[in-house]
Enzyme design. Structure first.
Site, PDB file in Angstrom:
ATOM      1  N   ASP B 176       0.848  -1.200   0.000  1.00 55.93           N
ATOM      2  CA  ASP B 176       0.000   0.000   0.000  1.00 55.93           C
ATOM      3  C   ASP B 176       0.882   1.248   0.000  1.00 55.93           C
ATOM      4  O   ASP B 176       1.751   1.407   0.859  1.00 55.93           O
ATOM      5  CB  ASP B 176      -0.931  -0.015   1.217  1.00 55.93           C
ATOM      6  CG  ASP B 176      -2.147   0.854   1.002  1.00 55.93           C
ATOM      7  OD1 ASP B 176      -1.987   2.063   0.754  1.00 55.93           O
ATOM      8  OD2 ASP B 176      -3.271   0.325   1.075  1.00 55.93           O
ATOM      9  N   SER B 225      -7.008   4.770  -0.973  1.00 56.83           N
ATOM     10  CA  SER B 225      -6.804   3.330  -1.134  1.00 56.83           C
ATOM     11  C   SER B 225      -8.095   2.568  -1.417  1.00 56.83           C
ATOM     12  O   SER B 225      -8.046   1.403  -1.793  1.00 56.83           O
ATOM     13  CB  SER B 225      -6.151   2.737   0.120  1.00 56.83           C
ATOM     14  OG  SER B 225      -4.841   3.216   0.258  1.00 56.83           O
ATOM     15  N   ASP B 284     -10.159  -2.683   6.474  1.00 62.54           N
ATOM     16  CA  ASP B 284      -9.543  -1.531   5.805  1.00 62.54           C
ATOM     17  C   ASP B 284      -9.724  -1.673   4.287  1.00 62.54           C
ATOM     18  O   ASP B 284      -9.964  -2.773   3.763  1.00 62.54           O
ATOM     19  CB  ASP B 284      -8.065  -1.456   6.187  1.00 62.54           C
ATOM     20  CG  ASP B 284      -7.480  -0.066   5.958  1.00 62.54           C
ATOM     21  OD1 ASP B 284      -8.242   0.885   5.704  1.00 62.54           O
ATOM     22  OD2 ASP B 284      -6.243   0.066   6.065  1.00 62.54           O
ATOM     23  N   THR B 286      -8.059  -1.832   1.398  1.00 59.75           N
ATOM     24  CA  THR B 286      -7.429  -2.737   0.434  1.00 59.75           C
ATOM     25  C   THR B 286      -7.935  -4.174   0.565  1.00 59.75           C
ATOM     26  O   THR B 286      -8.291  -4.786  -0.447  1.00 59.75           O
ATOM     27  CB  THR B 286      -5.902  -2.631   0.542  1.00 59.75           C
ATOM     28  OG1 THR B 286      -5.546  -1.243   0.489  1.00 59.75           O
ATOM     29  CG2 THR B 286      -5.205  -3.357  -0.586  1.00 59.75           C
ATOM     30  N   GLU B 438      -1.568  -7.939   1.520  1.00 57.31           N
ATOM     31  CA  GLU B 438      -1.258  -6.504   1.571  1.00 57.31           C
ATOM     32  C   GLU B 438      -0.269  -6.138   2.679  1.00 57.31           C
ATOM     33  O   GLU B 438      -0.487  -6.453   3.847  1.00 57.31           O
ATOM     34  CB  GLU B 438      -2.549  -5.697   1.820  1.00 57.31           C
ATOM     35  CG  GLU B 438      -2.301  -4.186   1.787  1.00 57.31           C
ATOM     36  CD  GLU B 438      -3.307  -3.342   2.554  1.00 57.31           C
ATOM     37  OE1 GLU B 438      -4.019  -3.904   3.407  1.00 57.31           O
ATOM     38  OE2 GLU B 438      -3.350  -2.127   2.310  1.00 57.31           O
ATOM     39  N   HIS B 447       2.493   8.026   5.783  1.00 54.07           N
ATOM     40  CA  HIS B 447       1.628   9.116   6.246  1.00 54.07           C
ATOM     41  C   HIS B 447       2.227   9.800   7.470  1.00 54.07           C
ATOM     42  O   HIS B 447       2.180  11.020   7.600  1.00 54.07           O
ATOM     43  CB  HIS B 447       0.236   8.574   6.608  1.00 54.07           C
ATOM     44  CG  HIS B 447      -0.692   8.456   5.448  1.00 54.07           C
ATOM     45  ND1 HIS B 447      -1.164   9.549   4.775  1.00 54.07           N
ATOM     46  CD2 HIS B 447      -1.231   7.377   4.842  1.00 54.07           C
ATOM     47  CE1 HIS B 447      -1.982   9.145   3.797  1.00 54.07           C
ATOM     48  NE2 HIS B 447      -2.029   7.831   3.812  1.00 54.07           N
ATOM     49  N   ASP B 488      -1.233   0.563  -4.782  1.00 51.62           N
ATOM     50  CA  ASP B 488      -2.508   1.205  -5.114  1.00 51.62           C
ATOM     51  C   ASP B 488      -2.341   2.691  -5.402  1.00 51.62           C
ATOM     52  O   ASP B 488      -3.187   3.310  -6.031  1.00 51.62           O
ATOM     53  CB  ASP B 488      -3.529   0.969  -4.005  1.00 51.62           C
ATOM     54  CG  ASP B 488      -2.976   1.279  -2.627  1.00 51.62           C
ATOM     55  OD1 ASP B 488      -1.761   1.580  -2.510  1.00 51.62           O
ATOM     56  OD2 ASP B 488      -3.756   1.238  -1.655  1.00 51.62           O
ATOM     57  N   HIS B 489      -1.228   3.264  -4.928  1.00 51.33           N
ATOM     58  CA  HIS B 489      -0.930   4.688  -5.132  1.00 51.33           C
ATOM     59  C   HIS B 489       0.431   4.920  -4.512  1.00 51.33           C
ATOM     60  O   HIS B 489       1.022   4.006  -3.933  1.00 51.33           O
ATOM     61  CB  HIS B 489      -1.984   5.574  -4.460  1.00 51.33           C
ATOM     62  CG  HIS B 489      -2.030   5.366  -2.977  1.00 51.33           C
ATOM     63  ND1 HIS B 489      -1.096   5.912  -2.123  1.00 51.33           N
ATOM     64  CD2 HIS B 489      -2.837   4.612  -2.199  1.00 51.33           C
ATOM     65  CE1 HIS B 489      -1.359   5.522  -0.888  1.00 51.33           C
ATOM     66  NE2 HIS B 489      -2.408   4.716  -0.905  1.00 51.33           N
ATOM     67  N   HIS B 610      -1.145  11.190  -0.023  1.00 52.33           N
ATOM     68  CA  HIS B 610      -0.833  10.402  -1.220  1.00 52.33           C
ATOM     69  C   HIS B 610      -0.353  11.291  -2.359  1.00 52.33           C
ATOM     70  O   HIS B 610      -0.608  12.482  -2.368  1.00 52.33           O
ATOM     71  CB  HIS B 610      -2.074   9.632  -1.685  1.00 52.33           C
ATOM     72  CG  HIS B 610      -2.559   8.632  -0.683  1.00 52.33           C
ATOM     73  ND1 HIS B 610      -3.676   7.871  -0.890  1.00 52.33           N
ATOM     74  CD2 HIS B 610      -2.089   8.272   0.532  1.00 52.33           C
ATOM     75  CE1 HIS B 610      -3.872   7.073   0.154  1.00 52.33           C
ATOM     76  NE2 HIS B 610      -2.917   7.311   1.031  1.00 52.33           N
TER      77      HIS B 610
END
EC number: 3.1.3.1
Lengths: 673, 673
Positions: B176, B225, B284, B286, B438, B447, B488-489, B610
């Protein structure tokens, strides 16, 4: 003001420190007191010419002080192939014993020592074996014996490579400093999405094969553009500021052990044509590393002479000069302090049969059967954004003739590259060509935190790639041509949202200005692709329709000097920090509407710096399938060399003899056969 | 303290603003007043079930005010395949006319309107057509007619896809927030170079095929996400916070038009086993996007119920629950405020035949022939660095039973993934399996600007991939299994040098501390790979030998809140900014030896955010050759679906019937045949 941004400033700072690149290590490739150069773990192409140097270090003081600072002058060395008998280098390479050399250098052990100005001093004894080659694939073990009983061992690998050419031509595009993050941002600026689907794409997005290359130097994890270009062109990593050589510790920047470059080999073996195109001054690291051999990339004058005439101070392979050579950098051509020995290099090139163009009109009409030089301004070429959107920034004393006027009849990367292809295709004939085309100011403008100017030049690169494919198709050589697009290193750039310039400008406090940034659901869509009434740049498809929308991208590096940020397009080129008492502080004249971001870099840095990230490699054409996955930057060289059939088990000079005359090739290297 | 870092904070802020995700646009996928959902330009897999919604908007005030705020309730719509006759949806899909729905929503036109609290209000009339499918590849044109004469058109493409399975199993690893830049940094920390050559490499570096995927949302260029996971699993991009649905404007987060996910199709068509493993709480985005359908990812309780029992409020395809389901997130399982309807979901899963493990010991001994649930702590799993290097940070009230104690018998990503493979291989049998695994805290720790914790979890992912390949080899299914590793990003992270922690700590002024950073030639080599006397973490090869060297990496994001930076490893998890009067300021307790970096983000952001960058896709196994080049995140779905033979020209329910019994599949969607 367009400066030589790239690495010059940092380089000068390093020189002034007195410790050069040895800061914090005695010698990056040599933790012991006996140094083999090329060091342990190096790879070679069969038949690639190179020099060998041994150094014995005797530190006089500091943490490594040894033998009262007296180096062992009676050191010996051997080389053995695979499990074969170790032999002296003289026997192995059929060379005479080289002369002993001696010098002294100093370094700082850490920042405390640098602050206290207490350098560690090292005396050196050395010998260099010049112009050798290894022809047979396998492992070679070099052993250096010194200080009665100490040994240093280096294992070298000669890779088995193809001797058959699979691609007639290779075009290698380098986006200097270009990362995947920047490519993503450039796509956002120039191409429109509808409900998440791009309606058009970058030319790079159509490449069938993608890889990642690791860019680090031989002795540091962050590289500059000299040794990274050199790794891409020679298959040998080197040290910051060095190109076409392994760095040694001697004071002479032109005596370091050399390695043969791809264009030197391609010319020697096949007699192909070669060229370089750059939006930088042409003596800058990325173009000059094709032909240059120097510990210091800043030896601009001599490096231009090397490009034309080859290495002068040693017997070395030659290329007869580039067939097409287009960029900025008149300072090394106009007779004067910037040119080698004060000579007129326009005249030197013309004397060797070159057409010389000093503007776009002349470039476009230059004959394609003659070698071609084109120098279009004094230093770096103005960037795409200033040439197309803010032409008032061209009003600087920049004429390549040296006259005190501005150069305005300027080609872009696309015009230079397409013309170079015409010349190289014509001159290379059945022997084909190698062209390197560099978008230099992606890097230079990222250094200046001028993201729009950097992305404009990235889009110009992409547009050039698109036009190149069309051109090759038109010449019916697309299927014979390997096209590789990559970078030499990155900058830690990314886009993280949008910013409402109208709202930001209406706020007076720094913290309130930051609230103009929209992240996640508030990032919205690109407004650069929305037509703006009354605005048309006539820059065609594949470029933004509006460079100055209300909602701009919010982007940044992690590595900054103090600066102000407003996220908008700079209507003049950016200078984020200014000097006060030898340190850099926020430049209040840059982005005066913005908020202050204090830096994360040493206060001696005026700009952003390079970063670690692996950079993308795009490939299409013959051998494209070999460019997938993750590999070192030197592997890009081996993949291209393999595709060009450059791996030969004997000293091949047929290519050079086509131009220089039979038996009058580039001279012979001493190889083990 | 381990929080639900990901997107929860920003999501709550958005909810509180009253404008939800429509801020600054009335409705991202609908610039007109008549909205077709799915909107224009969407792609579908043949036979994939989905819902359709039409909305007619009548803005009551603001810049778009229309028809006194009265929406047209008599709108009509048609659908036509290729050049065929447009037919009403009722005729085309053989459906009854759905009921008319009505609601009102509001949005802000810009930040000025938000500051002034002057929302624009919109009245809506709508109809939804539930559970349809398009079986024949081609282009479908949907036309919405409203306000007598206005039309909105959407073109949908049903891609021709394979019906034959090429891979028996698919394992999809998601790092992630993981970018190429982070992978490069993780390699530097854990793998040693000698003279520029890596002595060992990441497991990812061995993957033969590499691609890049674009991560943007359907209506914004920065994604979260939820909708990015959803794009990877369904082939449909969506809106920030949405998963398994296209967002509509209605207030109910569970009535938005759904799309069938890859595991729903795989189960319906082939009856394969499926599983999810995550180091996040299992509800969560994902992991839950595999089975969940909600406009709001924060509907954790109901999303867990959907995973087990399927969508409850509409007739929809079902999966019989995951065969292996391992992660954190006991809050949704312990009966109480966090669980759906306050029920005990350990008991609910057990009642459906699941083994339930609450610690590593129990996980390892769970039977492989039963469905398996493993929930190992209350929220996100502690990160690799805390589990292995700083175990004192595990001392928090985190037991998955709900008891007031710390969970210490914790599996890592590797143990969970290998166990999942055993269960899925056993239960999938000849029908194979799909596993998503994941590494969630790469994102969560980025973050928090906690780069070491993020990179530790990236190395754990790489170690898990390596162990997975060995495991598949051992089970003799490596050649039948497509392994894809992607993200995912991104976050705008990069390394730009080293920092001398000793020198920095000895300086008292912020500007002097910055001078501890070494760039270019002063970056040196990684000290994380040098053994430190007395230090052994027993974490084996492929992880750093020393997490706390004197010379640490200097790294950063471009997107920061105010924070202090010392570049060193945080011995406790990081909290860079702290709140004062609803705004975030530098947290002086975090990195007290560091210097202050003021932020670039809105002062409402406590963390990094992100970024835009394309993220890498690594592939090996059947169909690997289809993953090269550059493409959208939805193409990852189509490539995997193609490899699994999920493109069918009729409503196939044989897979589901294997488990639910003949004629008692998942019910039938209404398709056009």
């Amino acid at each position: 003001m367009l400066l030589r941004l790239d690495f010059t400033t940092a380089f000068l700072a390093a020189l002034l420190s007195g410790a050069s690149a040895q800061t914090f290590r005695r010698f990056g490739t040599c933790p012991t007191l006996g140094c083999v150069i090329p060091p342990d773990q190096q790879d070679f192409l069969p038949g690639q010419e190179f020099d060998i140097r041994f150094e014995i270090h005797a530190p006089k003081n500091g943490s490594e002080a040894f033998n009262n600072g007296v180096p062992d002058e009676k050191f010996t060395a051997t080389i053995a192939k695979d499990r074969g008998r170790p032999r002296s280098l003289n026997e192995f390479f059929k060379l005479k014993e080289p002369a002993l050399e001696k010098w002294t250098f100093s370094w700082f052990e850490d920042l405390f020592a640098q602050d206290a100005n207490t350098p560690s001093v090292v005396n050196v004894a050395s010998k260099a074996y010049r112009r050798v080659a290894l022809y047979e694939p396998g492992t070679y073990t070099v052993t250096l014996n010194y200080f009665s009983g100490k040994t240093t061992t280096a294992k070298w690998t000669v890779r088995p490579l193809a001797t058959r050419k699979k691609a007639k031509n290779v075009i290698f595009f380098i986006g200097d400093g270009m990362t995947t993050n920047m490519i993503t941002a450039a796509r956002l600026l120039a191409h429109k999405t509808i409900n998440g689907k791009y309606q058009t794409l970058l030319s790079l997005d159509d490449f069938p094969v993608l890889g990642h290359q690791m860019t680090h130097s031989i002795d540091t994890f962050i590289t500059d553009s000299a040794n990274s270009a050199s790794a891409l062109y020679t298959g040998h990593k080197s040290t910051v500021n060095a190109l076409g050589v392994y760095a040694d510790t001697s004071p002479d920047p032109l005596d370091d052990p050399k390695v043969e470059t791809i264009v030197e080999m391609l010319f020697r073996i096949w007699g192909s044509a070669w060229g370089a195109v750059s939006t930088a001054f042409i003596a800058d690291a990325t173009p000059i590393a094709l032909s240059g051999h120097s510990r210091l990339r800043s030896q601009y004058g001599v490096l231009i002479d090397q490009a034309l005439n080859g290495v002068a101070n040693y017997s070395w392979t030659k290329t007869d000069g580039p067939d097409a050579y287009f960029g900025g950098g008149a300072d090394q051509f106009i007779p004067g302090s910037g040119s080698f020995q004060g000579k007129d290099y326009y005249a030197e090139f013309a004397r060797k049969g070159y057409s010389v163009s000093l503007n776009k009109t002349s470039l476009l009409s230059a004959p394609t059967d003659k070698k071609a030089l084109g120098i279009f301004c004094k230093n770096n070429l103005p960037v795409w954004l200033d040439r197309h959107i803010f032409p008032e920034n061209l009003e600087i004393n920049n004429d390549p003739s040296g006259a005190n006027k501005s150069a305005k009849d300027l080609p872009g990367l696309k015009e230079m590259t397409l013309k170079a292809i015409d010349v190289l295709h014509s001159r290379g004939g059945k022997d084909g060509f190698f062209l390197m085309s560099e978008a230099a100011s992606i890097d230079k403008q990222m250094h200046a935190l001028d993201y729009d100017r950097a992305l404009g030049d990235l889009l110009e690169l992409d547009d050039t790639v698109r036009a190149t494919i069309a051109k090759l198709k038109e010449l019916r050589i697309l299927d014979d041509t390997l096209i590789v697009v990559s970078a030499d290193h990155g900058h830690g750039f990314d886009v993280f949202g949008s910013s409402d310039t109208k709202y930001a400008a209406a706020q007076t406090e720094d913290r309130a200005k930051r609230n103009a940034v929209g992240v996640y659901q508030n990032s919205g869509l690109s407004q650069y692709t929305e037509p703006k009434p009354g605005v048309s740049y006539n820059t065609g498809a594949n470029f933004p329709l509006n460079w100055d929308p209300r909602y701009v991208i919010a982007a940044g590096l992690g590595a900054n000097p103090d600066h102000r940020e407003d996220y908008g397009v700079g209507k003049t080129p950016r200078s984020p920090a200014s000097a006060r008492n030898g340190e850099y502080y926020v430049n209040d004249k840059d982005r005066p509407e913005g908020f202050v971001v204090n830096g994360t870099l040493p206060t001696s840095e005026s700009q952003g710096v390079h970063s670690l990230t692996d950079v993308p490699v795009y490939a299409r054409g013959p051998c494209q399938e070999t460019f997938g996955g993750t590999y070192s930057n030197i592997d890009v060289f081996y993949k291209i060399a393999n595709c060009l059939g450059l791996g030969h088990g004997r000293n091949v000079t047929e290519g050079a003899e086509k131009r220089f005359g039979k038996g009058n090739g580039t001279g012979k290297g001493k190889g083990h056969d």
